[in-house]
Motif scaffolding. Structure first.
Motif, mmCIF file in Angstrom:
data_model
loop_
_atom_site.group_PDB
_atom_site.id
_atom_site.type_symbol
_atom_site.label_atom_id
_atom_site.label_comp_id
_atom_site.label_asym_id
_atom_site.label_seq_id
_atom_site.Cartn_x
_atom_site.Cartn_y
_atom_site.Cartn_z
ATOM 1 N N UNK A 115 42.862 -17.090 21.377
ATOM 2 C CA UNK A 115 42.065 -16.536 20.721
ATOM 3 C C UNK A 115 42.390 -15.933 19.384
ATOM 4 N N UNK A 116 43.860 -15.931 18.886
ATOM 5 C CA UNK A 116 44.532 -15.794 17.763
ATOM 6 C C UNK A 116 44.372 -16.927 16.722
ATOM 7 N N UNK A 117 43.906 -17.944 17.148
ATOM 8 C CA UNK A 117 44.429 -19.127 16.272
ATOM 9 C C UNK A 117 43.815 -19.065 14.875
ATOM 10 N N UNK A 118 42.895 -17.953 14.473
ATOM 11 C CA UNK A 118 42.642 -18.253 12.914
ATOM 12 C C UNK A 118 43.254 -16.666 12.400
ATOM 13 N N UNK A 119 44.224 -16.394 13.172
ATOM 14 C CA UNK A 119 44.768 -15.304 12.629
ATOM 15 C C UNK A 119 46.027 -15.592 11.676
ATOM 16 N N UNK A 120 46.464 -14.611 10.526
ATOM 17 C CA UNK A 120 47.497 -15.089 10.192
ATOM 18 C C UNK A 120 48.748 -14.273 10.497
ATOM 19 N N UNK A 121 49.905 -14.842 10.210
ATOM 20 C CA UNK A 121 51.177 -14.220 10.747
ATOM 21 C C UNK A 121 51.182 -12.768 10.625
ATOM 22 N N UNK A 122 50.899 -12.185 9.333
ATOM 23 C CA UNK A 122 51.052 -10.868 9.092
ATOM 24 C C UNK A 122 50.009 -9.889 10.085
ATOM 25 N N UNK A 123 49.126 -10.558 10.615
ATOM 26 C CA UNK A 123 48.247 -9.717 11.507
ATOM 27 C C UNK A 123 48.664 -9.779 12.983
#
Lengths: 224, 224, 254
Positions: C141-149
């Protein structure tokens, strides 16, 4: 090959024009000797003043700095030298050049010092004020020294830039190094004086340019 | 006060000269754009070549970036215009100015990109290589995107500084904005032309100056 | 791969380290390491700081260059001359202490990059595969998150997915949880247990003794650049014979 040397590195011509170039160099150094300390002092003052809790003052100073960063220094010089006389303000070449260089230089130094001061953690000021130091004292003894150290490479780099900019004074016929070389070249129809001037500039500034590179790369390596 | 208006803000007087002023402005813009479009990619190319670490080439590169950062821009323009013909390379004033400025910008840009490359955490290289990406692939897909992002604030700053150098073209008679307004001023003995010139320079560069200020704020707060 | 018999390798050996020496200038940090890891084995390397365990691990995929010795992975000598290092590295997955996610790419982007550029999958194929591995580590579910997030633990799990997506023969873990906040360590260790259960051959350098006790097939104790002892977790961590190891185990009991 000897054709090349004769044209660009003609020793006879060099011998002839050397005194002229030396005088020009002297004037270049004189210009810088006045403009650089003035620019640094004014720039530092502006940066420090921006730290005061006055929004109006900050806006005025930012407007001053941004305007002077946006106007090319040669435009300033032409304006001062050819425009101001119409108001009765007739400045000689040297003062006009110093004024133009200082106005421009101080705005760049103001930005550099501002970045330096902002890079000092708030905790430093808090510690200083908590021991009873006034705003001015904490700025003078705690914040500004640290801020300056943080931006040392940029300060040196900008000083070199200011020194280089003295050559624009040639446009108002101030006989600094570049102008002297141009005159010599025009008189003798040989580019050796120009080449000599370029070499002198290179020898003067190269050590500092190298120093700045080394300083910048050193600070960068540590953070990697 | 009237004097100031009469001499510096006599806009109706400029009516006839407006086309010339506009033409000069366009040339200034053209030169600035060309300088940036050539200088920055050239600087990036040199930084990438330097990364591959071919020893003799590296020595040459370091000499190049030191040389073109040590010599004043005006001196380079004058050299390009007056000295190159002796080599059989005759450049018109416009080209001479743009070439000189672009080369200087490339030297500064290279140092900025180089600092950026060194600033990227070594672990990024390791992560890329450990998944089987080649040196070039790692450079292209992982390192360079990060380098470009870090480099934008100092690059824009430097690009503005060097673009302002287009005014130096006036010394070798490029009909750019300063030259045009300067001539008008001496023709009609009224410095309003200079005011117009200064205002146009402001209009051109101030937005970029404000932009770099905004960039600095934006980069102070990393995306989170 | 019968040619490797001269160092006594048998069919089930996936990683063979033979006579590994590593020096930095005049300082030798690895004094002749010999280690064999079988397919499907989970080997955990422990020891105090400066024992050379990370250096040893990083020699396996040549992020550190061995000064001398041979390392063979899946039958191919990675320390050989003219070896296609990039191709060999595809078969070795690495998870880093400093995580090293690409900040300018999403979690999905981090995983798909090598799939597209090294394996040559199409965008769709790569995304599909990447998503599968992100789901495996619990971060689909976090596939589109950036590392900083993402939290540190989530970042490291993406790091594991990034390495696993290449379906390597062996996974190297270099102190994967040392840089994480204590509360986040567990989620990463859980993923590592799942990796082991999937049958992946793993070499793990860690300070997490409980993990070593519960998950390792074999524990290797390193000290000052040599292997002091190796054996089952019981032999090394629960009732160690060697007094030095006993001292270490009592000190690190949390």
């Amino acid at each position: 090959m000897s054709e090349l040397v004769n044209t660009f590195f003609n020793l006879d011509i060099l011998r002839e024009v050397w005194p002229l170039l030396l005088e020009g160099l002297w004037l270049t150094l004189a210009l810088a000797a006045v403009a650089v300390p003035l620019s640094i002092a004014i720039g530092l003052a502006i940066a420090v003043a921006q730290d005061l809790h006055s929004k109006v003052l900050r806006m005025v100073l930012v407007a001053y700095v941004d305007t002077l960063r946006a106007i090319p220094p040669l435009v300033l010089l032409i304006f001062i030298f050819f425009g101001l006389p119409f108001l009765g303000l007739r400045l000689g070449e040297f003062p006009a050049a110093v004024l133009a260089l200082t106005l421009n230089g101080s705005s760049y130094f103001a930005e550099i010092f501002r970045a330096g001061i902002e890079s000092v953690p708030q905790g430093q000021r808090e510690a200083a004020r908590s021991t009873g130091l006034t705003w001015f004292q904490s700025m003078a003894y705690v914040v500004a020294p640290q801020g300056t150290r943080n931006v040392l490479p940029d300060l040196v780099s900008n000083t070199v830039e200011l020194f280089k900019q003295t050559s624009i004074a040639s446009a108002v016929a101030l006989q600094e190094l570049l102008r002297a070389a141009q005159i010599a070249q025009g008189l003798l129809y040989n580019p050796t004086p120009l080449v000599a001037a370029a070499i002198v500039y290179f020898l003067m500034f190269w050590p500092f340019v190298r120093l700045v590179s080394r300083m910048q790369n050193k600070t960068v390596m540590h953070s990697a | 006060m009237d004097q100031i208006v009469r001499y510096f803000f006599d806009f109706p007087l400029m009516a006839d000269y407006w086309p010339d002023i506009l033409r000069g402005f366009l040339i200034t813009v053209e030169m600035s754009v060309l300088t940036v479009v050539v200088g920055i990619p050239l600087g990036l190319l040199i930084a990438i070549i330097r990364l591959y670490g071919i020893k003799p080439l590296n020595a040459l590169i370091i000499f190049y970036i030191d040389f073109f950062r040590s010599i004043p821009q005006l001196v380079l323009i004058v050299l390009a215009y007056f000295a190159l013909p002796y080599f059989g390379l005759v450049l018109d004033p416009f080209t001479a100015t743009v070439c000189a400025l672009a080369v200087v910008l490339s030297a500064f840009a290279e140092e900025i990109f180089w600092a950026g490359i060194n600033a990227v955490h070594k672990g990024q290289w390791e992560a890329g290589r450990s998944t089987g990406l080649s040196f070039t692939q790692t450079l292209a897909y992982i390192i360079l995107p990060q380098v470009v992002r870090i480099s934008i604030p100092p690059l824009t700053n430097r690009a503005i500084g060097i673009s302002k150098g287009t005014t130096l073209g006036s010394v070798v008679a490029v009909p750019e904005l300063l030259n045009v307004t300067s001539s008008i001023q001496s023709n009609v003995a009224n410095p309003t032309a200079l005011t117009v010139g200064a205002l146009l320079f402001l209009a051109l560069f101030l937005p970029f100056v404000r932009f770099t200020r905004w960039l600095e704020q934006a980069y102070a707060h990393p995306r989170s | 791969m019968a040619a490797q018999n001269n160092i006594g390798m048998d069919g089930g050996d996936l990683v063979v380290i033979h006579g590994l020496h590593k020096s930095y200038g005049t300082v030798e940090v690895l004094h002749g390491i010999n280690l064999t890891v079988k397919k499907g084995e989970a080997v955990v390397i422990v020891g105090s700081s400066g024992s050379g365990k990370s250096t040893c691990l990083r020699c396996i995929n040549r992020l550190e260059e061995p000064t001398s010795g041979r390392i063979i992975v899946g039958g191919d000598e990675i320390t050989g001359k003219n070896v296609d290092l990039n191709a060999l590295r595809r078969r070795i997955g690495m998870v880093f202490q400093s995580i090293n996610l690409y900040p300018h790419k999403t979690a999905l982007g981090n995983v798909t990059l090598a799939l597209r550029k090294v394996v040559g999958l199409s965008k769709a194929e790569a995304s599909e595969k990447a998503l599968k591995y992100l789901e495996l580590v619990g971060l689909g579910h976090k596939a589109d998150s950036y590392p900083a997030q993402l939290s540190g633990g989530q970042q490291q799990r993406v790091g594991i997915a990034r390495a696993m997506a290449l379906e390597p023969q062996v996974m190297l873990f270099d102190e994967p949880t040392s840089a994480l906040d204590p509360e986040l360590v567990g989620e990463v260790l859980n993923v590592m247990v799942r990796t082991k259960d999937m049958g992946m051959t793993m070499i793990v350098v860690t300070h997490e003794m409980q993990f070593a006790r519960e998950v390792a097939d074999r524990v290797v104790f390193m000290e000052k650049g040599t292997i002091l002892a190796q054996g089952t977790p019981e032999e090394i961590l629960v009732s160690p014979q060697n007094p030095r190891i006993r001292e270490f185990v009592t000190r690190t009991k949390s």
